[in-house]
Design a protein around this motif. Structure first.
Motif, PDB file in Angstrom:
ATOM      1  N   VAL A 289      68.745  30.508 -17.703  1.00  0.00           N
ATOM      2  CA  VAL A 289      67.707  30.387 -18.690  1.00  0.00           C
ATOM      3  C   VAL A 289      67.792  31.674 -19.273  1.00  0.00           C
ATOM      4  O   VAL A 289      67.802  32.814 -18.467  1.00  0.00           O
ATOM      5  N   SER A 290      67.497  31.890 -20.380  1.00  0.00           N
ATOM      6  CA  SER A 290      67.315  33.261 -21.167  1.00  0.00           C
ATOM      7  C   SER A 290      66.226  33.123 -22.475  1.00  0.00           C
ATOM      8  O   SER A 290      66.052  32.045 -23.049  1.00  0.00           O
ATOM      9  N   LEU A 291      65.714  34.337 -22.616  1.00  0.00           N
ATOM     10  CA  LEU A 291      64.820  34.402 -23.881  1.00  0.00           C
ATOM     11  C   LEU A 291      65.726  35.323 -24.782  1.00  0.00           C
ATOM     12  O   LEU A 291      66.277  36.352 -24.518  1.00  0.00           O
ATOM     13  N   ASP A 292      65.724  35.239 -26.160  1.00  0.00           N
ATOM     14  CA  ASP A 292      66.014  36.019 -27.082  1.00  0.00           C
ATOM     15  C   ASP A 292      65.438  37.336 -27.074  1.00  0.00           C
ATOM     16  O   ASP A 292      66.040  38.429 -27.439  1.00  0.00           O
ATOM     17  N   LYS A 293      63.954  37.331 -26.708  1.00  0.00           N
ATOM     18  CA  LYS A 293      63.395  38.629 -26.633  1.00  0.00           C
ATOM     19  C   LYS A 293      62.332  38.675 -25.719  1.00  0.00           C
ATOM     20  O   LYS A 293      61.647  37.331 -25.615  1.00  0.00           O
ATOM     21  N   THR A 294      61.930  39.473 -24.838  1.00  0.00           N
ATOM     22  CA  THR A 294      61.093  39.503 -24.071  1.00  0.00           C
ATOM     23  C   THR A 294      59.928  40.180 -24.454  1.00  0.00           C
ATOM     24  O   THR A 294      58.535  39.977 -23.731  1.00  0.00           O
ATOM     25  N   ASN A 295      59.729  40.746 -25.481  1.00  0.00           N
ATOM     26  CA  ASN A 295      58.484  41.498 -26.155  1.00  0.00           C
ATOM     27  C   ASN A 295      58.269  41.055 -27.415  1.00  0.00           C
ATOM     28  O   ASN A 295      59.249  41.086 -28.413  1.00  0.00           O
ATOM     29  N   THR A 296      57.163  40.606 -27.946  1.00  0.00           N
ATOM     30  CA  THR A 296      57.042  39.938 -29.209  1.00  0.00           C
ATOM     31  C   THR A 296      55.478  40.265 -29.633  1.00  0.00           C
ATOM     32  O   THR A 296      54.613  40.811 -29.004  1.00  0.00           O
ATOM     33  N   LYS A 297      54.976  39.595 -30.866  1.00  0.00           N
ATOM     34  CA  LYS A 297      53.703  39.696 -31.258  1.00  0.00           C
ATOM     35  C   LYS A 297      53.183  38.146 -31.397  1.00  0.00           C
ATOM     36  O   LYS A 297      54.184  37.357 -31.347  1.00  0.00           O
ATOM     37  N   SER A 298      52.212  38.079 -31.509  1.00  0.00           N
ATOM     38  CA  SER A 298      51.494  36.792 -31.844  1.00  0.00           C
ATOM     39  C   SER A 298      51.802  36.133 -33.158  1.00  0.00           C
ATOM     40  O   SER A 298      51.998  36.785 -33.912  1.00  0.00           O
TER      41      SER A 298
ATOM     42  N   LEU B 155      68.045  27.145 -22.181  1.00  0.00           N
ATOM     43  CA  LEU B 155      68.407  26.670 -20.926  1.00  0.00           C
ATOM     44  C   LEU B 155      69.869  25.839 -21.190  1.00  0.00           C
ATOM     45  O   LEU B 155      69.771  24.973 -21.908  1.00  0.00           O
ATOM     46  N   THR B 156      70.611  26.357 -20.507  1.00  0.00           N
ATOM     47  CA  THR B 156      72.030  25.946 -20.396  1.00  0.00           C
ATOM     48  C   THR B 156      72.568  25.262 -18.964  1.00  0.00           C
ATOM     49  O   THR B 156      72.301  26.120 -17.941  1.00  0.00           O
TER      50      THR B 156
END
Length: 627
Positions: free
Chosen positions: A331-340, A348-349
């Motif tokens: 499982v991974s996120l393309d980014k862990t910091n973002t804005k609303s 999820l693979t």
């Protein structure tokens, strides 16, 4: 002595040149002739042969709507040298069977010779009532021929004292030990969900010409995945019980049992066209020296198999969905910091070996301040002799609506490990997502527990200050209370609600009627399959094209006639369509299109009909049946 030898050599040289010259050099007139019996009995098999004294470049075969097409065209050529003239001819033979009484015409066939189209003559055949004595005699002859071994006596033929010896004998069928078909399984005792490699093969020691009327089993109780292969069947030598055969593979499949117990794999059937030496004596010098041959239809049927399937262990975990094999999860996120209000992708693979195509998207829960959309599924799955392997990914689009630190997960999935014979749960820890305040976000007010994410989308805009002063109401016109409009406003909603409930009740009853649902969706599904077939044809995937055509036609009549898959046979379809008032001519056309699609998949060059024509015929047939 030498002079006589020189003269002999010159004569032989001239004779050789005469043999090598093409037939059209000597032919005065090109003739294209159709030959066949003038009268046959109902149920009798016969041949129609088209002969031309030239070398054609293209054959346009006629249709045989009033007869069953058993095989053909089988092609043969003949060259003879008579009185100093070389004669060359080519023949195309079709094998037919009479199926109803009456007088019928077979339209001309067409060929092209040097760019010029030539037509044959029209044949008229009268089909009479079947003679019981002749039927019994043919059955007795067939039994004798089935017991004859062509390899024990390759130049002899069984005696037939039941009829005049001057009459041509019926065709000889090959012994089952010299040509047969099998379903080869790599294992017959497995656990539920364990893959099985099934190979459908033909073994022969006889010269094969082609195949038609192939009936593959449905493999009920299994999830089946066909291994991609070429459109043509290639043969390889293989020794069975000390005897060498030429073995060809029709198809290979990976079967995954979906239930436990004893599951039966039904046999598959095929009609093979073999070439063997003809028993008819010929006056031709070439035929007497080299021998003449004819094509014979052999009906083959494999054995049925039973597979013993061990059930899953008792008390499976609640998140077990019936997947077996050897799996891994990431499982991974393309980014862990973002804005609303900015999108984040969560991937999820699940990969490894097993029936990955049965995987469904895991049920994930996200914080209420994060809006989640349905996942997109991406497959990288391979099917080969080793089984099914690869990965299936689920990509979730997440939109955090407010700033903060969020935890996503944890994530888990349970499968049955075929090596350990036990359930295995894969887990992934929580993922941290930091969200900062973005553009368009307003200050959040106190949120009452139980509100969902849709209620929170425009918070700060839909809540207004409470007005403390008394509003100034003014009455315009007549009093609304008690008016007709007021009564209508009260009665109308309840009436509409009652009508809506009645509509839902009727719709539920119809949807619960399986026959109604299947009948209603038949045309839609058939058109969808034909559209898919057209796309496959444009991609030059002819094998998949013919398979999709056959599925569309079978699926349409199965849904329309409410036939189970196990009852989908040509005879059942004919009887059901006749009972529903369909014309025999339309039924024959439907069966012919189905036969053409099945035959063209394995011998496209021998059919003489383009894929586009088969697609157009399929569309017309469904439109006419629907009408």
């Amino acid at each position: 002595m030498r002079k006589s030898q020189h003269v002999l050599y010159r004569l032989l040289f001239l004779v050789g040149i005469l043999f090598l010259l093409p037939a059209r050099t000597w032919a005065v007139e090109i003739k294209f002739v159709a030959n066949g019996p003038k009268q046959v009995s109902n149920g009798e098999q016969f041949q129609v042969t088209y002969t031309i004294n030239a070398n054609p470049t293209h054959l346009i075969s006629p249709n045989f709507p009033d007869f069953d097409l058993l095989g053909g065209p089988s092609q043969s050529s003949n060259t003879s040298y008579i009185n100093g003239t070389v004669n060359q001819s080519m023949s195309f033979t079709y094998y037919l069977r009479a199926k109803k009484e009456g007088t019928f015409s077979i339209k001309p066939a067409k060929v092209k010779v040097n760019g010029v189209e030539i037509e044959s003559n029209t044949l008229t055949i009268t089909v009479t009532k079947a003679d019981p004595a002749a039927v019994q005699r043919r059955q007795q002859q067939q039994q004798r021929y089935n017991s004859w071994d062509p390899f024990a006596d390759p130049f002899g033929f069984p005696e037939d004292n039941s009829a005049n010896q001057n009459q041509p004998q019926e065709k000889v069928k090959a012994n089952g030990q010299d040509i047969f078909v099998r379903i080869v399984l790599d294992k017959k005792k497995v656990s539920q969900g364990e893959p099985i490699l099934a190979t459908l093969k033909i073994y022969t020691r006889i010269d094969l010409v082609g195949f038609h009327d192939i009936k593959f089993p449905e493999f009920n109780g299994f999830w089946k995945e066909e291994i991609p292969s070429g459109a043509q069947i290639s043969f390889k030598p293989e020794v069975i019980d000390g005897i060498q055969y030429q073995v060809g593979t029709f198809k290979q499949l990976v079967l995954t049992p979906q239930k436990s117990g004893s599951i039966t794999i039904e046999p598959f059937e095929v009609e093979a066209v073999i070439r063997q030496r003809s028993q008819r004596r010929s006056r031709s010098l070439f035929d007497q020296f080299f021998g003449s041959y004819e094509d014979v239809i052999v009906k083959l049927k494999s054995q049925a198999f039973k597979v013993d399937v061990t059930p899953y262990p008792a008390n499976p975990p609640s998140d077990f969905t019936g997947i077996s094999g050897k799996l891994k999860m990431s499982v991974s996120l393309d980014k862990t910091n973002t804005k609303s209000n900015q999108a984040v992708n969560l991937k999820l693979t699940i990969g490894g070996t097993g029936n990955l195509k049965l995987l469904e998207a895991p049920k994930l829960s996200f914080p209420p301040d994060i809006e989640a959309y349905d996942p997109k599924t991406v497959d990288k799955i391979n099917v080969n002799q080793a089984g099914i392997s690869g990965s299936r990914s689920f990509e979730y689009l997440l939109i955090p609506r407010y700033a903060g630190d969020f935890k996503l997960g944890p994530f888990s999935i349970t499968y049955f490990d075929l090596d350990k014979k036990s359930y295995v749960t894969l887990t992934q820890p929580e993922l941290n997502l930091h969200v900062e305040k973005g553009e368009g976000q307003e200050e959040a007010h106190a949120i009452v527990g139980g509100s969902n994410k849709e209620d929170l989308k425009i918070i700060g805009k839909d809540i207004r200050f409470i007005k403390t002063n008394l509003p100034d109401f003014q009455i315009h016109g007549e009093n609304f209370y008690g008016s007709e409009l007021h009564v209508l406003g009260i009665v109308a909603p309840s009436s509409l609600f009652g009508i809506f409930l009645l509509f839902l009740h009727i719709r539920r009853r119809k949807n619960s009627d399986l026959s109604y649902v299947k009948n209603r969706r038949a045309t839609k599904l058939a058109k969808k399959r034909l559209a898919t077939a057209e796309k496959l044809l444009k991609q030059n995937k002819t094998n998949e094209f013919y398979e999709e055509i056959a599925r569309g036609l079978w699926g349409y009549v199965g849904d329309k006639l409410l036939l189970e898959v196990s009852s989908l046979t040509k005879d059942n379809v004919k009887d059901k369509l006749l009972a529903n008032g369909t014309s025999p001519e339309l039924i024959d056309r439907f069966i012919k299109v189905l036969n053409d699609a099945e035959f063209a998949r394995y011998a496209p060059s021998a059919l003489g009909i383009s894929p586009e024509q088969i697609l157009n015929d399929s569309v017309k047939i469904i439109v006419e049946l629907e009408a």
